[in-house]
Structures are given as C-alpha cells and as structure tokens.
Design a protein around this motif. Structure first.
Motif, PDB file in Angstrom:
ATOM      1  N   VAL A 104       0.821  -1.219   0.000  1.00 33.28           N
ATOM      2  CA  VAL A 104       0.000   0.000   0.000  1.00 33.28           C
ATOM      3  C   VAL A 104       0.853   1.266   0.000  1.00 33.28           C
ATOM      4  CG1 VAL A 104      -1.962  -1.159   1.078  1.00 33.28           C
ATOM      5  CG2 VAL A 104      -0.292   0.015   2.535  1.00 33.28           C
ATOM      6  N   THR A 105       2.169   1.108  -0.215  1.00 33.23           N
ATOM      7  CA  THR A 105       3.058   2.276  -0.341  1.00 33.23           C
ATOM      8  C   THR A 105       3.978   2.056  -1.538  1.00 33.23           C
ATOM      9  OG1 THR A 105       4.503   1.300   1.364  1.00 33.23           O
ATOM     10  CG2 THR A 105       2.940   2.981   2.084  1.00 33.23           C
ATOM     11  N   ASP A 106       5.238   1.703  -1.296  1.00 36.21           N
ATOM     12  CA  ASP A 106       6.193   1.546  -2.391  1.00 36.21           C
ATOM     13  C   ASP A 106       5.767   0.496  -3.409  1.00 36.21           C
ATOM     14  OD1 ASP A 106       7.838   3.477  -1.388  1.00 36.21           O
ATOM     15  OD2 ASP A 106       9.341   2.111  -0.577  1.00 36.21           O
ATOM     16  N   GLY A 107       5.031  -0.516  -2.957  1.00 38.82           N
ATOM     17  CA  GLY A 107       4.632  -1.601  -3.850  1.00 38.82           C
ATOM     18  C   GLY A 107       3.344  -1.360  -4.607  1.00 38.82           C
ATOM     19  N   TRP A 108       2.946  -0.114  -4.731  1.00 38.40           N
ATOM     20  CA  TRP A 108       1.651   0.214  -5.349  1.00 38.40           C
ATOM     21  C   TRP A 108       1.561  -0.252  -6.797  1.00 38.40           C
ATOM     22  CZ3 TRP A 108       0.912   3.504  -9.564  1.00 38.40           C
ATOM     23  CH2 TRP A 108       2.057   4.152 -10.024  1.00 38.40           C
ATOM     24  N   TRP A 109       2.701  -0.435  -7.475  1.00 39.58           N
ATOM     25  CA  TRP A 109       2.681  -0.855  -8.875  1.00 39.58           C
ATOM     26  C   TRP A 109       2.231  -2.299  -9.035  1.00 39.58           C
ATOM     27  CZ3 TRP A 109       2.220   1.878 -12.973  1.00 39.58           C
ATOM     28  CH2 TRP A 109       2.580   1.405 -14.226  1.00 39.58           C
ATOM     29  N   VAL A 110       2.274  -3.067  -7.944  1.00 40.40           N
ATOM     30  CA  VAL A 110       1.686  -4.407  -7.928  1.00 40.40           C
ATOM     31  C   VAL A 110       0.180  -4.238  -7.775  1.00 40.40           C
ATOM     32  CG1 VAL A 110       1.570  -6.621  -6.738  1.00 40.40           C
ATOM     33  CG2 VAL A 110       3.749  -5.385  -6.840  1.00 40.40           C
ATOM     34  N   THR A 111      -0.578  -4.723  -8.742  1.00 37.40           N
ATOM     35  CA  THR A 111      -2.041  -4.593  -8.638  1.00 37.40           C
ATOM     36  C   THR A 111      -2.717  -5.766  -9.327  1.00 37.40           C
ATOM     37  OG1 THR A 111      -3.894  -3.023  -8.849  1.00 37.40           O
ATOM     38  CG2 THR A 111      -2.410  -3.204 -10.739  1.00 37.40           C
ATOM     39  N   GLY A 112      -3.886  -6.145  -8.812  1.00 38.00           N
ATOM     40  CA  GLY A 112      -4.624  -7.271  -9.361  1.00 38.00           C
ATOM     41  C   GLY A 112      -4.048  -8.623  -8.987  1.00 38.00           C
ATOM     42  N   GLN A 113      -3.094  -8.642  -8.063  1.00 41.36           N
ATOM     43  CA  GLN A 113      -2.364  -9.860  -7.738  1.00 41.36           C
ATOM     44  C   GLN A 113      -2.707 -10.369  -6.336  1.00 41.36           C
ATOM     45  OE1 GLN A 113      -0.123 -11.246 -10.072  1.00 41.36           O
ATOM     46  NE2 GLN A 113      -1.091  -9.672 -11.344  1.00 41.36           N
ATOM     47  N   THR A 114      -2.599 -11.705  -6.184  1.00 41.62           N
ATOM     48  CA  THR A 114      -2.625 -12.332  -4.873  1.00 41.62           C
ATOM     49  C   THR A 114      -1.214 -12.798  -4.554  1.00 41.62           C
ATOM     50  OG1 THR A 114      -4.925 -13.072  -5.107  1.00 41.62           O
ATOM     51  CG2 THR A 114      -3.580 -14.202  -3.464  1.00 41.62           C
ATOM     52  N   ILE A 115      -0.655 -12.287  -3.466  1.00 44.26           N
ATOM     53  CA  ILE A 115       0.714 -12.604  -3.080  1.00 44.26           C
ATOM     54  C   ILE A 115       0.696 -13.660  -1.983  1.00 44.26           C
ATOM     55  CG2 ILE A 115       2.911 -11.672  -2.284  1.00 44.26           C
ATOM     56  CD1 ILE A 115       1.873 -10.453  -4.923  1.00 44.26           C
ATOM     57  N   PHE A 116       1.299 -14.826  -2.267  1.00 45.16           N
ATOM     58  CA  PHE A 116       1.381 -15.902  -1.283  1.00 45.16           C
ATOM     59  C   PHE A 116       2.612 -15.679  -0.407  1.00 45.16           C
ATOM     60  CE2 PHE A 116      -1.705 -17.476  -4.089  1.00 45.16           C
ATOM     61  CZ  PHE A 116      -2.424 -18.459  -3.411  1.00 45.16           C
ATOM     62  N   ALA A 117       2.385 -15.473   0.881  1.00 45.50           N
ATOM     63  CA  ALA A 117       3.471 -15.206   1.842  1.00 45.50           C
ATOM     64  C   ALA A 117       3.333 -16.208   2.981  1.00 45.50           C
ATOM     65  CB  ALA A 117       3.367 -13.775   2.347  1.00 45.50           C
ATOM     66  N   ASN A 118       4.045 -17.323   2.845  1.00 38.63           N
ATOM     67  CA  ASN A 118       3.771 -18.431   3.781  1.00 38.63           C
ATOM     68  C   ASN A 118       4.977 -19.296   4.110  1.00 38.63           C
ATOM     69  OD1 ASN A 118       4.162 -20.058   1.478  1.00 38.63           O
ATOM     70  ND2 ASN A 118       1.987 -19.988   0.969  1.00 38.63           N
ATOM     71  N   GLY A 119       6.164 -18.837   3.770  1.00 33.78           N
ATOM     72  CA  GLY A 119       7.356 -19.615   4.071  1.00 33.78           C
ATOM     73  C   GLY A 119       7.465 -20.907   3.297  1.00 33.78           C
ATOM     74  N   GLY A 120       6.746 -20.994   2.173  1.00 36.94           N
ATOM     75  CA  GLY A 120       6.784 -22.216   1.380  1.00 36.94           C
ATOM     76  C   GLY A 120       5.770 -23.257   1.810  1.00 36.94           C
ATOM     77  N   TYR A 121       4.700 -22.804   2.438  1.00 37.46           N
ATOM     78  CA  TYR A 121       3.620 -23.721   2.882  1.00 37.46           C
ATOM     79  C   TYR A 121       2.844 -24.237   1.676  1.00 37.46           C
ATOM     80  CZ  TYR A 121      -0.711 -25.106   5.306  1.00 37.46           C
ATOM     81  OH  TYR A 121      -1.807 -25.770   5.768  1.00 37.46           O
ATOM     82  N   THR A 122       2.466 -23.332   0.784  1.00 35.33           N
ATOM     83  CA  THR A 122       1.887 -23.698  -0.521  1.00 35.33           C
ATOM     84  C   THR A 122       2.452 -22.737  -1.553  1.00 35.33           C
ATOM     85  OG1 THR A 122      -0.045 -22.249  -0.228  1.00 35.33           O
ATOM     86  CG2 THR A 122      -0.306 -24.553   0.434  1.00 35.33           C
ATOM     87  N   THR A 123       2.395 -23.127  -2.802  1.00 33.82           N
ATOM     88  CA  THR A 123       2.847 -22.251  -3.874  1.00 33.82           C
ATOM     89  C   THR A 123       2.158 -22.647  -5.163  1.00 33.82           C
ATOM     90  OG1 THR A 123       4.799 -21.330  -4.987  1.00 33.82           O
ATOM     91  CG2 THR A 123       4.834 -23.693  -4.514  1.00 33.82           C
ATOM     92  N   ARG A 124       2.178 -21.739  -6.145  1.00 32.59           N
ATOM     93  CA  ARG A 124       1.604 -22.069  -7.449  1.00 32.59           C
ATOM     94  C   ARG A 124       2.137 -21.117  -8.503  1.00 32.59           C
ATOM     95  NH1 ARG A 124      -4.653 -20.105  -6.472  1.00 32.59           N
ATOM     96  NH2 ARG A 124      -4.260 -17.882  -6.602  1.00 32.59           N
TER      97      ARG A 124
END
Length: 251
Positions: free
Chosen positions: A231-251
């Motif tokens: 919601v600040t520097d990363g504003w150019w990322v849009t329409g995306q779902t970011i998986f942040a889980n330490g490698g619990y699941t990925t795709r």
C-alpha cells in the motif's frame, strides 16, 4: 507513494483491533497515519480498545468503529464515518475472516451461509465501497489464505469463500486503475494467532508447523511489512494475490 508517505494519510483497517489487523493499526499509526480501527462485535471490543489506547498513548490519531460488515449498509457507514472524522480515506486494508474446519458432508447450510457472508460477501462490498469512497491514488489490500493453493479437505467453506476474493481483486484493480488505485490480496500461511488454534488439534498444529519449507507457522510480524509495502512503495503491484507463507503452498 513511498513508505514515508503514511504520514498524514487516513488508513481504514477492517478487523483492525487484534492479531494481524491490530499490529497493522499500531505499526502504520507509528509512521504518522490516522487510523480507523474497525472491529466486529463485543467479543473483540476489549482488544480493539487496547489497540486504540496504544495508538493514542504513542501520540497517534485513531478512531474506533464497530460494525458487522456482512451488512452492506454497515460497510458504507464505516467509510462514511471515516470521511466525516478525517476528511477522506487513502488506504483500505481488510483483514476480516472466519475459519471453519469441518468435513464436507457434515457442513450445514447455516455454516455455509455464514462463511460466505464473512469471507466473500463482506470482502466484495468492502472493495466496492473503497472503490467509491477512496481518494484518487488510494490503495486497497485484502487478506485471504494460502489454502487457495492447497490440495486438502476440511476447509471447503473457508478456502472456498476466500477464493472469489482473488477475482474480486482482479476486477476491482482493472476498474479502479484509471484513478491510480492499486488493489491486492495477501495469502498468508497458517498464522500463529488464536484465529488458527481454535480449529486445530495438536496433531494438525504439528503438521502445519512442519509443512512450510522455512519451518513453523506464519508470524503476523512477517505479513504486516508486506501489506505496508503493497500500500506504499509496492503500489505498482495490482490485481495480484501474493502468497506469503514460508513455502507452505505455492503455485
């Protein structure tokens, strides 16, 4: 918008009274933002009041708003109250969710309806109202779940009700983009909070801890900086779902 631009911004955080939402409320307030701390019911009122007190005791500005966001009128009123007090809303973060772990064949209609209301319906109308009421160049982020990339049973209504939020995010980002509004979703792994433990046996907890490549459960302290970045520097990322889980699941 850089990270320093939290200063003077108005940030509305749904579910902002405790757990990840509470950490975000306090962290973003410490960077100079004015915070609208939303909580759902009397069950979370004390935690929300403690978060508000923490912000104010550290010199921050915040208000507390109670609302059941499964009622669309309450979603609208939440944004309206924020604008009445602070003059506008720049960033909207939605951490609201409800988990149910139950066999598919045992799930009741009432449970299905509740899960869809809490996880999908409120998320849709939160995005809708943010699209109507956010200031231009605003930012929106919704918390979903890494189970969206899992092959597992027992979470049919939880993961199933969070799944539509991925497309809501894509559609909203496309429609709101001409106003400079970015829209993202973050999918944490199982988080080390009371939200997680209430549904799990000791054996299941041990499995979830061992399932991530980096080891252990997701910490709210690992997710909050990512949300703040988006919601600040990363504003150019849009329409995306970011998986942040330490490698619990990925795709």
């Amino acid at each position: 918008m850089s990270r320093n631009d939290f200063k003077g911004k108005v940030v509305l955080i749904a579910g902002g009274g405790k757990n990840l939402g509470g950490l975000l409320s306090k962290s973003i307030a410490s960077k100079g933002a004015k915070i609208v701390v939303h909580y759902n019911s009397d069950a979370t009122k004390t935690a929300a009041q403690d978060t508000l007190a923490d912000i104010k005791n550290n010199g921050g500005e915040a208000i507390l708003v109670q609302a059941d966001l499964t009622k669309v009128a309450n979603v609208r009123n939440l944004f309206t109250q924020a604008k009445e007090v602070f003059g506008g809303v720049d960033i909207a973060i939605n951490t609201v969710g409800m988990v149910l772990k139950k066999p598919f064949t045992e799930t009741t209609e009432q449970e299905y309806d509740t899960m869809m209301d809490v996880n999908a319906k409120q998320a849709y109308f939160f995005l809708q109202e943010a699209g109507k009421q956010l200031n231009d160049n605003g930012k929106i982020c919704t918390i979903v779940t890494s189970l969206l990339a899992a092959y597992t049973g027992y979470y049919s209504t939880y993961a199933g009700a969070k799944a539509p939020v991925e497309h809501f995010t894509r559609a909203a980002s496309k429609e709101f983009g001409d106003r400079g509004i970015s829209v993202t979703a973050v999918a944490p792994g199982p988080m080390d909070t009371p939200f997680f433990y209430g549904q799990e046996s000791d054996e299941a907890v041990a499995y979830h801890k061992s399932a991530s490549a980096l080891g252990g459960l997701t910490k709210i302290e690992d997710i909050a900086p990512l949300v703040e970045f988006l919601v600040t520097d990363g504003w150019w990322v849009t329409g995306q779902t970011i998986f942040a889980n330490g490698g619990y699941t990925t795709r």
